[in-house]
Design a protein around this motif. Structure first.
Motif, PDB file in Angstrom:
ATOM      1  N   LEU A 168       0.834  -1.218   0.000  1.00 27.98           N
ATOM      2  CA  LEU A 168       0.000   0.000   0.000  1.00 27.98           C
ATOM      3  C   LEU A 168       0.860   1.256   0.000  1.00 27.98           C
ATOM      4  CD1 LEU A 168      -2.766  -1.054   2.566  1.00 27.98           C
ATOM      5  CD2 LEU A 168      -3.042  -0.732   0.090  1.00 27.98           C
ATOM      6  N   LEU A 169       1.945   1.253   0.789  1.00 30.10           N
ATOM      7  CA  LEU A 169       2.837   2.416   0.832  1.00 30.10           C
ATOM      8  C   LEU A 169       3.566   2.600  -0.505  1.00 30.10           C
ATOM      9  CD1 LEU A 169       4.325   2.031   4.425  1.00 30.10           C
ATOM     10  CD2 LEU A 169       2.756   3.808   3.626  1.00 30.10           C
ATOM     11  N   ALA A 170       3.989   1.471  -1.095  1.00 34.44           N
ATOM     12  CA  ALA A 170       4.687   1.571  -2.376  1.00 34.44           C
ATOM     13  C   ALA A 170       3.750   2.101  -3.463  1.00 34.44           C
ATOM     14  CB  ALA A 170       5.248   0.204  -2.764  1.00 34.44           C
ATOM     15  N   ASN A 171       2.484   1.651  -3.422  1.00 32.71           N
ATOM     16  CA  ASN A 171       1.521   2.129  -4.405  1.00 32.71           C
ATOM     17  C   ASN A 171       1.275   3.633  -4.255  1.00 32.71           C
ATOM     18  OD1 ASN A 171      -0.543   1.662  -6.504  1.00 32.71           O
ATOM     19  ND2 ASN A 171      -1.941   2.272  -4.858  1.00 32.71           N
ATOM     20  N   ALA A 172       1.275   4.112  -3.008  1.00 33.46           N
ATOM     21  CA  ALA A 172       1.079   5.538  -2.764  1.00 33.46           C
ATOM     22  C   ALA A 172       2.377   6.335  -2.928  1.00 33.46           C
ATOM     23  CB  ALA A 172       0.535   5.756  -1.364  1.00 33.46           C
ATOM     24  N   GLU A 173       3.535   5.629  -3.052  1.00 30.27           N
ATOM     25  CA  GLU A 173       4.854   6.253  -3.223  1.00 30.27           C
ATOM     26  C   GLU A 173       5.178   7.150  -2.027  1.00 30.27           C
ATOM     27  OE1 GLU A 173       5.337   8.125  -7.010  1.00 30.27           O
ATOM     28  OE2 GLU A 173       4.606   6.386  -8.121  1.00 30.27           O
ATOM     29  N   VAL A 174       4.866   6.679  -0.816  1.00 33.08           N
ATOM     30  CA  VAL A 174       5.186   7.406   0.414  1.00 33.08           C
ATOM     31  C   VAL A 174       5.805   6.421   1.403  1.00 33.08           C
ATOM     32  CG1 VAL A 174       3.347   9.102   0.091  1.00 33.08           C
ATOM     33  CG2 VAL A 174       2.878   7.002   1.374  1.00 33.08           C
ATOM     34  N   TYR A 175       6.425   6.983   2.453  1.00 28.21           N
ATOM     35  CA  TYR A 175       7.040   6.138   3.483  1.00 28.21           C
ATOM     36  C   TYR A 175       6.089   5.882   4.657  1.00 28.21           C
ATOM     37  CZ  TYR A 175      11.509   6.676   1.088  1.00 28.21           C
ATOM     38  OH  TYR A 175      12.518   6.638   0.172  1.00 28.21           O
ATOM     39  N   ASN A 176       5.339   6.867   5.057  1.00 29.91           N
ATOM     40  CA  ASN A 176       4.353   6.663   6.124  1.00 29.91           C
ATOM     41  C   ASN A 176       3.201   7.636   5.943  1.00 29.91           C
ATOM     42  OD1 ASN A 176       5.215   9.184   7.251  1.00 29.91           O
ATOM     43  ND2 ASN A 176       6.915   8.125   8.244  1.00 29.91           N
ATOM     44  N   VAL A 177       2.119   7.336   6.656  1.00 23.25           N
ATOM     45  CA  VAL A 177       0.905   8.149   6.545  1.00 23.25           C
ATOM     46  C   VAL A 177       0.404   8.445   7.941  1.00 23.25           C
ATOM     47  CG1 VAL A 177      -1.440   8.294   5.642  1.00 23.25           C
ATOM     48  CG2 VAL A 177       0.316   7.035   4.357  1.00 23.25           C
ATOM     49  N   VAL A 178       0.122   9.739   8.189  1.00 22.62           N
ATOM     50  CA  VAL A 178      -0.448  10.169   9.462  1.00 22.62           C
ATOM     51  C   VAL A 178      -1.798  10.785   9.158  1.00 22.62           C
ATOM     52  CG1 VAL A 178      -0.230  11.685  11.443  1.00 22.62           C
ATOM     53  CG2 VAL A 178       1.803  10.518  10.522  1.00 22.62           C
ATOM     54  N   LEU A 179      -2.806  10.319   9.869  1.00 17.84           N
ATOM     55  CA  LEU A 179      -4.169  10.817   9.658  1.00 17.84           C
ATOM     56  C   LEU A 179      -4.664  11.407  10.966  1.00 17.84           C
ATOM     57  CD1 LEU A 179      -6.466  11.009   7.570  1.00 17.84           C
ATOM     58  CD2 LEU A 179      -7.315   8.816   8.461  1.00 17.84           C
ATOM     59  N   ARG A 180      -5.149  12.631  10.904  1.00 19.70           N
ATOM     60  CA  ARG A 180      -5.690  13.287  12.098  1.00 19.70           C
ATOM     61  C   ARG A 180      -7.204  13.310  11.957  1.00 19.70           C
ATOM     62  NH1 ARG A 180      -3.501  19.093  13.646  1.00 19.70           N
ATOM     63  NH2 ARG A 180      -1.576  17.840  13.801  1.00 19.70           N
ATOM     64  N   ARG A 181      -7.836  12.585  12.914  1.00 24.93           N
ATOM     65  CA  ARG A 181      -9.302  12.525  12.943  1.00 24.93           C
ATOM     66  C   ARG A 181      -9.762  12.776  14.360  1.00 24.93           C
ATOM     67  NH1 ARG A 181     -11.084   6.955  10.440  1.00 24.93           N
ATOM     68  NH2 ARG A 181     -13.076   8.076  10.213  1.00 24.93           N
ATOM     69  N   ASP A 182     -10.777  13.599  14.491  1.00 23.99           N
ATOM     70  CA  ASP A 182     -11.343  13.913  15.824  1.00 23.99           C
ATOM     71  C   ASP A 182     -10.248  14.397  16.768  1.00 23.99           C
ATOM     72  OD1 ASP A 182     -13.810  13.027  14.881  1.00 23.99           O
ATOM     73  OD2 ASP A 182     -13.381  10.952  15.491  1.00 23.99           O
ATOM     74  N   GLU A 183      -9.398  15.291  16.263  1.00 29.97           N
ATOM     75  CA  GLU A 183      -8.317  15.894  17.056  1.00 29.97           C
ATOM     76  C   GLU A 183      -7.294  14.876  17.546  1.00 29.97           C
ATOM     77  OE1 GLU A 183      -7.966  19.041  17.221  1.00 29.97           O
ATOM     78  OE2 GLU A 183      -9.888  19.517  16.288  1.00 29.97           O
ATOM     79  N   VAL A 184      -7.345  13.665  16.997  1.00 28.01           N
ATOM     80  CA  VAL A 184      -6.382  12.629  17.387  1.00 28.01           C
ATOM     81  C   VAL A 184      -5.452  12.389  16.193  1.00 28.01           C
ATOM     82  CG1 VAL A 184      -6.035  10.248  18.115  1.00 28.01           C
ATOM     83  CG2 VAL A 184      -7.981  11.581  18.993  1.00 28.01           C
ATOM     84  N   ARG A 185      -4.154  12.507  16.427  1.00 19.16           N
ATOM     85  CA  ARG A 185      -3.162  12.292  15.369  1.00 19.16           C
ATOM     86  C   ARG A 185      -2.709  10.835  15.450  1.00 19.16           C
ATOM     87  NH1 ARG A 185       2.439  12.836  14.534  1.00 19.16           N
ATOM     88  NH2 ARG A 185       2.993  13.795  12.523  1.00 19.16           N
ATOM     89  N   GLN A 186      -2.918  10.127  14.338  1.00 20.41           N
ATOM     90  CA  GLN A 186      -2.679   8.686  14.360  1.00 20.41           C
ATOM     91  C   GLN A 186      -1.771   8.293  13.201  1.00 20.41           C
ATOM     92  OE1 GLN A 186      -6.237   6.399  13.988  1.00 20.41           O
ATOM     93  NE2 GLN A 186      -5.202   4.399  14.147  1.00 20.41           N
ATOM     94  N   LEU A 187      -0.673   7.592  13.484  1.00 14.75           N
ATOM     95  CA  LEU A 187       0.205   7.038  12.455  1.00 14.75           C
ATOM     96  C   LEU A 187      -0.445   5.762  11.932  1.00 14.75           C
ATOM     97  CD1 LEU A 187       2.901   7.049  10.914  1.00 14.75           C
ATOM     98  CD2 LEU A 187       3.899   5.762  12.822  1.00 14.75           C
ATOM     99  N   VAL A 188      -0.941   5.843  10.726  1.00 15.12           N
ATOM    100  CA  VAL A 188      -1.718   4.735  10.190  1.00 15.12           C
ATOM    101  C   VAL A 188      -0.813   3.736   9.492  1.00 15.12           C
ATOM    102  CG1 VAL A 188      -3.618   4.102   8.668  1.00 15.12           C
ATOM    103  CG2 VAL A 188      -3.684   6.270   9.913  1.00 15.12           C
TER     104      VAL A 188
END
Length: 470
Positions: free
Chosen positions: A68-88
């Motif tokens: 999934l990361l290779a397909n997105a061409e990124v190393y990591n993804v962080v998503l902030r939802r409901d004021e919570v920062r989460q390393l997905v």
């Protein structure tokens, strides 16, 4: 190159340069927009990958996560939802993060700056990018990525844009080149060709250009050229007629002089007649014959050749003026004309005595004849003086003034005649003689109160004037 020395070639070159300049001005914002779209597309892929992971409650194999990361061409993804920062999603980062870019509400100048910085930096760097999740799937999404693939894609896009720009500029330049050829260059060449053809035979009225240009400025140029050519053709025809007239008069001058001389001898004998009627008519006949001889000689002298350079010598002006006035008084009937002379007796000038005598005689005679034509008494005033540059002679009369046509062509032969039946040679010859001295003859005024001429003679010798040294 000969092409770029022509109007069409230079217009072609300028068109290509201006189109390329316009494309470059478009190119930079386009590349900045491409960079923004490229990063947003990676964030969108990262968001899809993170949502897929969240849908399985984090239960995903490590191989699938790397895919999934290779397909997105990124190393990591962080998503902030409901004021919570989460390393997905995450994977090892090969180097420290060099720079962070927030694409939310970024101004245009900032996007352009960052795009240019990415293009000119050949090193691969790890950057953090932030944006807003699509479809309101959170408050913020972050991802880390390499700059090398981004820079490569930007360069590929830029080359395609530049290639398209070059093609557009070339096509535009060619179309404009053809338009300029048809609308400007061809009419200009037509005008040049007409000028060349006309120059070969300017007296031929058939070679005068006929305006046909549809462009307003070119048509004005053609109309101005047409007007000039017509005037020149008319002047050349008139000059040719005058030359023919001079040749014809020259051929009959000898016989005409013999005839007039014989008539003059007969008139002289008539003066000794005892018949009162003959005695009264004889002087008038002699005067008429003398004027005819003088007119013939002046016409021949003007048409035969230019006047000889003046032979300069010093003399008292007052004696010359007195001689001219005394000669004219003989032709005055009674006290119809009064002569007023205001020339200092000590005023010595340097000029050609004979030529200046002819100049003053012509001016005084014209003034006298103008006054006599009114059948009223009048005055002729002659004044002179000295100035720093030379000498001046002023001649005025109280005659009726010059006609408008005479003022228009005052010093032109056969056109500036003052009295009815006059040839206009007197003033033309006078002006030519004064110019031969390096001076000028000018009309100061001419109205109902009279006419006034001013003659200026320079103190310094002009080139080509013979005479004694100053």
């Amino acid at each position: 190159m000969k092409l770029f020395n022509t109007l069409s070639g230079r217009f072609l070159l300028l068109t290509m340069l201006f189109v390329m300049l316009a494309e470059i001005l478009i190119f930079v914002p386009s590349v900045a927009r491409f960079r923004e779209d490229y990063i947003l597309s990676r964030l969108e892929r990262a968001q899809i990958a993170s949502l897929a992971l969240l849908a399985t409650d984090g239960m995903i194999e490590e191989n699938l996560e790397r895919e999934l990361l290779a397909n997105a061409e990124v190393y990591n993804v962080v998503l902030r939802r409901d004021e919570v920062r989460q390393l997905v999603l995450s994977s090892p980062i090969p180097a420290p993060i060099e720079q962070s870019y927030d694409l939310r509400d970024a101004p245009a100048w900032e996007l352009i700056r960052d795009a240019v910085a990415c293009l000119i930096d050949p090193e691969n760097r790890v950057i953090r990018v932030m944006g807003s999740p699509v479809r309101q799937a959170g408050l913020l999404i972050e991802a880390t990525m390499d700059t090398a693939p981004l820079r490569s894609a930007m360069i590929d896009y830029g080359l395609r844009i530049l290639g398209l720009s070059a093609l557009i500029s070339a096509v535009t330049a060619v179309l404009l080149f053809l338009a300029v050829q048809r609308l400007l260059v061809t009419p200009i060449r037509r005008v040049v060709n007409h000028m060349t053809v006309y120059a070969e035979a300017p007296e031929d009225a058939r070679r005068v250009i006929e305006p046909t240009a549809s462009v307003a400025e070119l048509r004005e140029a053609e109309e101005a050229l047409q007007s000039m050519q017509r005037q020149l053709t008319g002047a050349l025809r008139q000059k040719d007629r005058l030359a023919q007239l001079g040749g014809a008069v020259a051929k009959v001058s000898h016989d005409l002089r013999n005839i007039l001389t014989t008539a003059q001898l007969v008139a002289d004998r008539m003066e000794s007649s005892d018949d009162p009627m003959v005695k009264r008519a004889a002087p008038k006949l002699v005067g008429s014959i003398s004027r005819a001889v003088g007119l013939c000689e002046s016409t021949l002298a003007f048409g035969k050749a230019e006047e000889l350079p003046p032979m300069l010598a010093r003399f008292m002006l007052s004696s010359l003026v007195s001689d001219v006035v005394e000669s004219e008084k003989l032709a005055v009937d009674g006290d119809a004309v009064e002569f007023v002379i205001d020339v200092p007796g000590s005023l010595a000038i340097r000029a050609d005595h004979e030529q200046l005598h002819r100049v003053l005689t012509n001016l005084v005679r014209n003034a006298r004849q103008a006054i006599e034509a009114t059948a009223k008494p009048g005055t002729i005033e002659i004044g002179a003086g000295e100035e720093e540059e030379g000498w001046w002679i002023r001649l005025g009369d109280t005659g009726p003034g010059l006609p408008a046509r005479a003022r228009e062509h005052l010093f032109q032969p056969f056109q500036g005649g003052i009295r009815k039946g006059g040839t206009g040679l007197g003033l033309a010859i006078a002006a030519e003689l004064v110019r031969g001295h390096g001076g000028r003859l000018e009309l100061l005024k001419s109205d109902a109160e009279g006419t006034e001429f001013m003659l200026h003679l320079p103190r310094e010798l002009g080139t080509g004037v013979n005479g004694e040294a100053h």
